[in-house]
Motif scaffolding. Structure first.
Motif, PDB file in Angstrom:
ATOM      1  N   GLU A 220       0.856  -1.187   0.000  1.00 16.90           N
ATOM      2  CA  GLU A 220       0.000   0.000   0.000  1.00 16.90           C
ATOM      3  C   GLU A 220       0.890   1.233   0.000  1.00 16.90           C
ATOM      4  O   GLU A 220       1.761   1.381   0.853  1.00 16.90           O
ATOM      5  CB  GLU A 220      -0.905  -0.005   1.231  1.00 16.90           C
ATOM      6  N   ILE A 221       0.682   2.129  -0.970  1.00 15.81           N
ATOM      7  CA  ILE A 221       1.520   3.322  -1.118  1.00 15.81           C
ATOM      8  C   ILE A 221       0.628   4.516  -1.428  1.00 15.81           C
ATOM      9  O   ILE A 221      -0.307   4.412  -2.228  1.00 15.81           O
ATOM     10  CB  ILE A 221       2.545   3.161  -2.272  1.00 15.81           C
ATOM     11  N   ASN A 222       0.934   5.665  -0.830  1.00 14.73           N
ATOM     12  CA  ASN A 222       0.101   6.847  -1.066  1.00 14.73           C
ATOM     13  C   ASN A 222       0.651   7.729  -2.181  1.00 14.73           C
ATOM     14  O   ASN A 222       0.503   8.947  -2.160  1.00 14.73           O
ATOM     15  CB  ASN A 222      -0.054   7.664   0.220  1.00 14.73           C
ATOM     16  N   SER A 223       1.266   7.116  -3.172  1.00 16.08           N
ATOM     17  CA  SER A 223       1.827   7.854  -4.314  1.00 16.08           C
ATOM     18  C   SER A 223       1.633   7.038  -5.578  1.00 16.08           C
ATOM     19  O   SER A 223       2.075   5.889  -5.653  1.00 16.08           O
ATOM     20  CB  SER A 223       3.320   8.121  -4.088  1.00 16.08           C
ATOM     21  N   ALA A 224       0.976   7.639  -6.582  1.00 10.66           N
ATOM     22  CA  ALA A 224       0.757   6.935  -7.841  1.00 10.66           C
ATOM     23  C   ALA A 224       2.073   6.625  -8.537  1.00 10.66           C
ATOM     24  O   ALA A 224       2.255   5.546  -9.104  1.00 10.66           O
ATOM     25  CB  ALA A 224      -0.147   7.759  -8.749  1.00 10.66           C
ATOM     26  N   GLU A 225       3.014   7.565  -8.510  1.00 12.75           N
ATOM     27  CA  GLU A 225       4.291   7.343  -9.177  1.00 12.75           C
ATOM     28  C   GLU A 225       5.062   6.197  -8.530  1.00 12.75           C
ATOM     29  O   GLU A 225       5.668   5.369  -9.220  1.00 12.75           O
ATOM     30  CB  GLU A 225       5.129   8.624  -9.139  1.00 12.75           C
ATOM     31  N   ALA A 226       5.005   6.123  -7.187  1.00 12.40           N
ATOM     32  CA  ALA A 226       5.672   5.022  -6.497  1.00 12.40           C
ATOM     33  C   ALA A 226       5.019   3.687  -6.824  1.00 12.40           C
ATOM     34  O   ALA A 226       5.698   2.661  -6.971  1.00 12.40           O
ATOM     35  CB  ALA A 226       5.665   5.269  -4.990  1.00 12.40           C
ATOM     36  N   ILE A 227       3.693   3.684  -6.961  1.00 11.98           N
ATOM     37  CA  ILE A 227       2.996   2.450  -7.330  1.00 11.98           C
ATOM     38  C   ILE A 227       3.377   2.025  -8.742  1.00 11.98           C
ATOM     39  O   ILE A 227       3.599   0.835  -9.015  1.00 11.98           O
ATOM     40  CB  ILE A 227       1.476   2.640  -7.197  1.00 11.98           C
ATOM     41  N   ILE A 228       3.472   2.980  -9.657  1.00  6.99           N
ATOM     42  CA  ILE A 228       3.886   2.662 -11.028  1.00  6.99           C
ATOM     43  C   ILE A 228       5.284   2.042 -11.029  1.00  6.99           C
ATOM     44  O   ILE A 228       5.537   1.028 -11.694  1.00  6.99           O
ATOM     45  CB  ILE A 228       3.845   3.931 -11.900  1.00  6.99           C
ATOM     46  N   ASN A 229       6.192   2.613 -10.266  1.00  7.85           N
ATOM     47  CA  ASN A 229       7.554   2.079 -10.200  1.00  7.85           C
ATOM     48  C   ASN A 229       7.581   0.696  -9.564  1.00  7.85           C
ATOM     49  O   ASN A 229       8.335  -0.184  -9.994  1.00  7.85           O
ATOM     50  CB  ASN A 229       8.464   3.041  -9.437  1.00  7.85           C
ATOM     51  N   ALA A 230       6.747   0.501  -8.537  1.00  5.70           N
ATOM     52  CA  ALA A 230       6.697  -0.810  -7.890  1.00  5.70           C
ATOM     53  C   ALA A 230       6.135  -1.864  -8.836  1.00  5.70           C
ATOM     54  O   ALA A 230       6.620  -3.006  -8.890  1.00  5.70           O
ATOM     55  CB  ALA A 230       5.852  -0.727  -6.616  1.00  5.70           C
ATOM     56  N   ALA A 231       5.094  -1.500  -9.592  1.00  2.94           N
ATOM     57  CA  ALA A 231       4.528  -2.442 -10.561  1.00  2.94           C
ATOM     58  C   ALA A 231       5.544  -2.751 -11.651  1.00  2.94           C
ATOM     59  O   ALA A 231       5.697  -3.911 -12.062  1.00  2.94           O
ATOM     60  CB  ALA A 231       3.250  -1.869 -11.166  1.00  2.94           C
ATOM     61  N   ALA A 232       6.254  -1.739 -12.128  1.00  3.01           N
ATOM     62  CA  ALA A 232       7.269  -1.949 -13.158  1.00  3.01           C
ATOM     63  C   ALA A 232       8.399  -2.836 -12.652  1.00  3.01           C
ATOM     64  O   ALA A 232       9.043  -3.550 -13.431  1.00  3.01           O
ATOM     65  CB  ALA A 232       7.826  -0.605 -13.621  1.00  3.01           C
ATOM     66  N   ALA A 233       8.636  -2.821 -11.337  1.00  7.45           N
ATOM     67  CA  ALA A 233       9.671  -3.659 -10.743  1.00  7.45           C
ATOM     68  C   ALA A 233       9.198  -5.090 -10.511  1.00  7.45           C
ATOM     69  O   ALA A 233       9.966  -5.923 -10.019  1.00  7.45           O
ATOM     70  CB  ALA A 233      10.147  -3.045  -9.429  1.00  7.45           C
ATOM     71  N   GLY A 234       7.924  -5.357 -10.851  1.00 10.95           N
ATOM     72  CA  GLY A 234       7.419  -6.715 -10.739  1.00 10.95           C
ATOM     73  C   GLY A 234       6.827  -7.082  -9.391  1.00 10.95           C
ATOM     74  O   GLY A 234       6.683  -8.261  -9.071  1.00 10.95           O
ATOM     75  N   LEU A 235       6.439  -6.066  -8.605  1.00  9.81           N
ATOM     76  CA  LEU A 235       5.918  -6.351  -7.267  1.00  9.81           C
ATOM     77  C   LEU A 235       4.431  -6.663  -7.247  1.00  9.81           C
ATOM     78  O   LEU A 235       3.899  -6.996  -6.193  1.00  9.81           O
ATOM     79  CB  LEU A 235       6.202  -5.160  -6.341  1.00  9.81           C
TER      80      LEU A 235
END
Length: 297
Positions: A220-235
């Protein structure tokens, strides 16, 4: 009673800042001057307006009754100062925007508003939809621009734009490049989601979660950009706005998981029903509604 303009300024500042020190800083006054003005106001009203708790002041029922009227008087005084200046749109505009709107739409909107009107005195607060509504209720904002729901009769909600939601993942995710699939195929995978209170999280809980027999919150992250980076990292998988995802999709960091489901949501302009709408607020609302495309782009 001889309530002064300064006393009302102090009252509104304390209501917003919740401490005498912060209110004094906002008004460029000393803390004793703020304390004296507030004490005089409460004496003239014959009742306290705040509850004191651990050096913070919280509006009580009497204070909440006074706040809309005090806020209106201060706003009208600004309007009077600009009354005979036909070429100027005066006053201060405090806008609250939820993350997607604040990051993706508001910058260009404000650019065009400034070019058209010449008005430059704006302040922007970006937070999730629930926090924006709470600030509107406390008269800390002039207008809210949200992607979630604003519940309650205290708000006037104006539908503004529509936005498409999508599911995205890293290009090497097991569900990537498999073509259109049913929502049930997303079960048993970890999810990267925004915090409760965000419009994006609300859409996931509305469209996706009810159709999954089980799902796991991976992060759970309160930042869309951080979520995009996490998804791109395969999380994990994520549910987000097409506006937020567009750059990551274009550069190949994310891929859209195609579903047999259309997910759209509505962006709204929100105003407190008891707040005075200055000519500046009315002009900004009109400006936004003139640019209310069916889908945000």
């Amino acid at each position: 009673m001889a309530i002064t303009f300064r006393q009302l300024q102090v009252f509104v500042a304390v209501a917003h800042e919740r401490t005498l020190t912060a209110a004094a800083s906002t008004l460029f006054l000393t803390k004793p001057a703020v304390s004296i003005a507030l004490a005089e106001l409460e004496k003239q009203c014959g009742r306290t307006l705040f509850d004191r708790h651990r050096n913070r002041l919280h509006l009580n029922d009497q204070g909440r009754r006074l706040l809309p009227m005090a806020d209106e008087l201060l706003a009208r005084s600004e309007a009077i100062e600009q009354l005979f200046d036909n070429d100027a749109l005066g006053g201060h505009l405090h806008i609250g925007a939820s993350y997607t709107i604040g990051h993706q739409l508001l910058p260009s909107l404000l650019r065009d508003f400034r070019l058209e009107t010449g008005h430059r005195d704006q302040r922007v607060t970006i937070a999730n939809s629930a926090a924006i509504c709470a600030s509107l209720e406390a008269f800390e904002l002039d207008i809210g621009m949200i992607e979630g729901r604003a519940a309650g009769e205290r708000f006037h909600v104006l539908p503004w734009r529509r936005d498409r939601m999508l599911i995205a993942a890293a290009p090497d995710h097991p569900l990537a490049h498999r073509g259109r699939m049913a929502v049930g195929a997303l079960a048993d995978y970890g999810w990267l989601l925004r915090e409760p209170g965000s419009g994006t999280r609300e859409q996931f809980m509305r469209f996706i979660a009810p159709q999954l027999p089980q799902w796991e919150l991976s992060l759970e992250i309160n930042s869309a950009e951080a979520i995009i980076n996490a998804a791109a990292a395969g999380l994990g998988l994520t549910c987000l706005s097409a506006l937020e995802a567009r750059h990551a999709l274009n550069d190949g960091r994310l891929v859209e998981i195609e579903l047999a489901l259309e997910m759209t949501r509505e962006f709204s302009l929100v105003l407190h029903r008891d707040k005075y709408r200055s000519p500046l607020i009315e002009r900004f609302v009109e400006f936004c509604r003139d640019r209310s495309d069916s889908f945000a782009t």
